[in-house]
Scaffold this active site. Structure first.
Site, short mmCIF file in Angstrom:
data_model
loop_
_atom_site.label_atom_id
_atom_site.label_comp_id
_atom_site.label_asym_id
_atom_site.label_seq_id
_atom_site.Cartn_x
_atom_site.Cartn_y
_atom_site.Cartn_z
N ASP A 181 28.57 37.41 44.01
CA ASP A 181 29.92 36.55 44.20
C ASP A 181 29.64 35.41 44.97
O ASP A 181 28.56 35.61 45.71
CB ASP A 181 31.10 37.47 44.36
N ASP A 236 37.76 33.53 36.76
CA ASP A 236 38.00 34.87 35.92
C ASP A 236 38.80 34.98 34.87
O ASP A 236 39.74 34.20 34.88
CB ASP A 236 38.58 35.78 37.25
C1 GLA Z 1 35.80 37.15 42.37
C2 GLA Z 1 34.77 37.61 41.02
C3 GLA Z 1 35.27 38.67 40.06
C4 GLA Z 1 35.65 40.11 40.92
C5 GLA Z 1 36.35 39.61 42.31
C6 GLA Z 1 36.11 40.99 43.26
O1 GLA Z 1 37.09 37.03 41.75
O2 GLA Z 1 34.95 36.50 40.19
O3 GLA Z 1 34.54 38.92 39.05
O4 GLA Z 1 34.20 40.38 41.33
O5 GLA Z 1 35.87 38.43 43.07
O6 GLA Z 1 36.83 40.75 44.52
#
Ligand code: GLA
Length: 414
Positions: A181, A236
């Site tokens: 991430d 996301d």
């Molecule tokens: C980010 C990533 C997600 C997930 C969250 C977890 O938003 O894009 O896919 O892994 O962190 O905290």
């Protein structure tokens, strides 16, 4: 939504459980074979010179990763029960192989030697024990970290500055996949930070699928192919039509960069989570499949209903996603809300999706020139959802398609 926005995981322990089709065995050979192929530009769009890139040296990702991700309170027991469910539902048998942890699996602080420490309250016997269990089921285990000082949840450390150490830790535990991430990243470019972990993983002594998650910020399709096996092209996803369609479109821009060994990732599947209709979920799954996206199921497979299972386990649709040619299908024609998506498959076949994004039923037509077939081609059209075949079509393929629904075909020239 499948996961929180960056920084939004808060105190809720969440993680994903991903099963991926591609196993390590034979990966290097398959990837080497794929490297020697050239993708033909016969489907109405051209591949760029940049897309003729080197494959990552770890030999993984010859086909897009498939997975099952779930969000619930992180507990070893649930993780194990879900691994069991992967097998008992039949998902493992149709190719879903990897189980991945997401954020919040570790303690807030490293130990005195700087090692990451599995969260004692949720993984009392450690991650290696979980890996052993997952491997005993014939599945693979993935883990999560961050190219910053902390992960997005702020409940565990990131790997920035600890790349070699953490990669060795993951390898020693038997980890098969890393999602990496981009939170709390000190403002430097992903192009500087992600290659460090890539190199560390390659030096770790274990083939580990490397999934970049920098949300498409610096157009990773243009540089990440030599760094990782997949790269998020979007923020996301959320469990609604607008979010799903926008991810599909954002991801589509980078179609020419996908290749065996490296895939565009528009985020996980929301199928089965309740925020869309069955036809919307069918479209979601079909478009992810034709676009060679990772198929990461985002619902709880322990309690999914029959409709959800039928969508996620359609072997003909999955076969399009996993086709060895590895060419990402893309949107080739738009007429208002009516779209044709298509891409080449091995053996001169063509995958085609007729997608109605409008509010009423409409007829959609794909002409051979739209989808890269010769004008004289005579094809059999296999409907992958109806499981029926129209024989000897010439010139075009038409169907009445309901609002927000799609039809998906494989066209085989006679
Ligand atoms: C980010 C990533 C997600 C997930 C969250 C977890 O938003 O894009 O896919 O892994 O962190 O905290």
């Amino acid at each position: 939504m499948a996961f929180s926005s960056p920084g939004g995981c808060a105190l809720v322990l969440r993680f994903a459980l991903f099963l991926f089709l591609l196993s390590n065995a034979g990966g290097a050979a398959a990837t080497a074979a794929a490297a020697s192929r050239r993708i033909p530009s016969r489907v109405g769009y051209k591949f760029t010179a940049q897309s003729q890139r080197n494959l990552l040296e770890n030999g993984l990702g010859a086909t897009p990763p498939m997975g099952v991700g779930m969000k619930w309170v992180l507990e070893l027991q649930l993780e194990m029960v879900t691994a069991d469910a992967m097998v008992s539902t039949g998902l493992a048998a149709i190719g879903y192989k990897y189980i991945n942890l997401d954020d919040c699996w570790a303690e807030l602080n490293r130990d005195s030697k700087g090692n990451l420490v599995p969260k004692a309250s949720t993984f009392p016997s450690g991650i290696q024990a979980l890996a052993d269990y997952v491997h005993s089921k014939g599945l693979k285990l993935g883990i999560y970290s961050d190219a910053g000082t902390q992960t997005c949840s702020k409940t565990m450390p990131g790997s920035l500055g600890y790349e070699e150490q953490d990669a060795k830790t993951f390898a020693s535990w038997g980890i098969d996949y890393l999602k990496y991430d981009n939170c709390y990243n000190t403002g430097t470019s992903p192009k500087e930070r992600y290659p460090k972990m890539s190199k560390a993983l390659l030096n770790s002594g274990r083939p580990i699928f490397f999934s970049l998650c920098e949300w498409g910020q610096e157009d990773p399709a243009t540089w990440a192919a030599s760094v990782g096996n997949s790269w998020r092209t979007t923020g996301d996803i959320a469990d609604n039509w607008d979010s799903m369609t926008s991810r599909a479109d954002q991801n589509d821009q980078w179609a020419s960069y996908a290749r065996p060994g490296g895939w565009n990732d528009p985020d996980m599947l929301e199928v089965g989570n309740g925020g869309m209709t069955t036809e919307e979920y069918r479209s979601h799954f079909s478009i992810w499949a034709v676009a060679k996206a990772p198929l990461l199921i985002g619902c709880d497979i322990r309690s999914m209903d029959n409709v959800t299972f039928e969508l996620l386990s359609n072997k003909e649709v999955i076969a399009v996603n996993q086709d060895e040619l590895g060419a990402q299908g893309k949107k080739v024609k738009t007429d208002g809300d009516l779209e044709v998506w298509a891409g080449p498959l091995s053996d001169n076949k063509v995958a085609t999706v007729l997608w109605n994004r409008g509010s009423s039923t409409a007829k959609i037509t794909a002409y051979w020139s739209d989808i890269g077939l010769k004008p004289t081609a005579v094809v059999n059209a296999r409907d992958l959802w109806a499981h029926s075949t129209q024989l000897s079509l010439t010139g075009q393929l038409s169907a009445d398609v309901d609002s927000h629904a799609c039809k998906m075909y494989v066209l085989t020239p006679q």
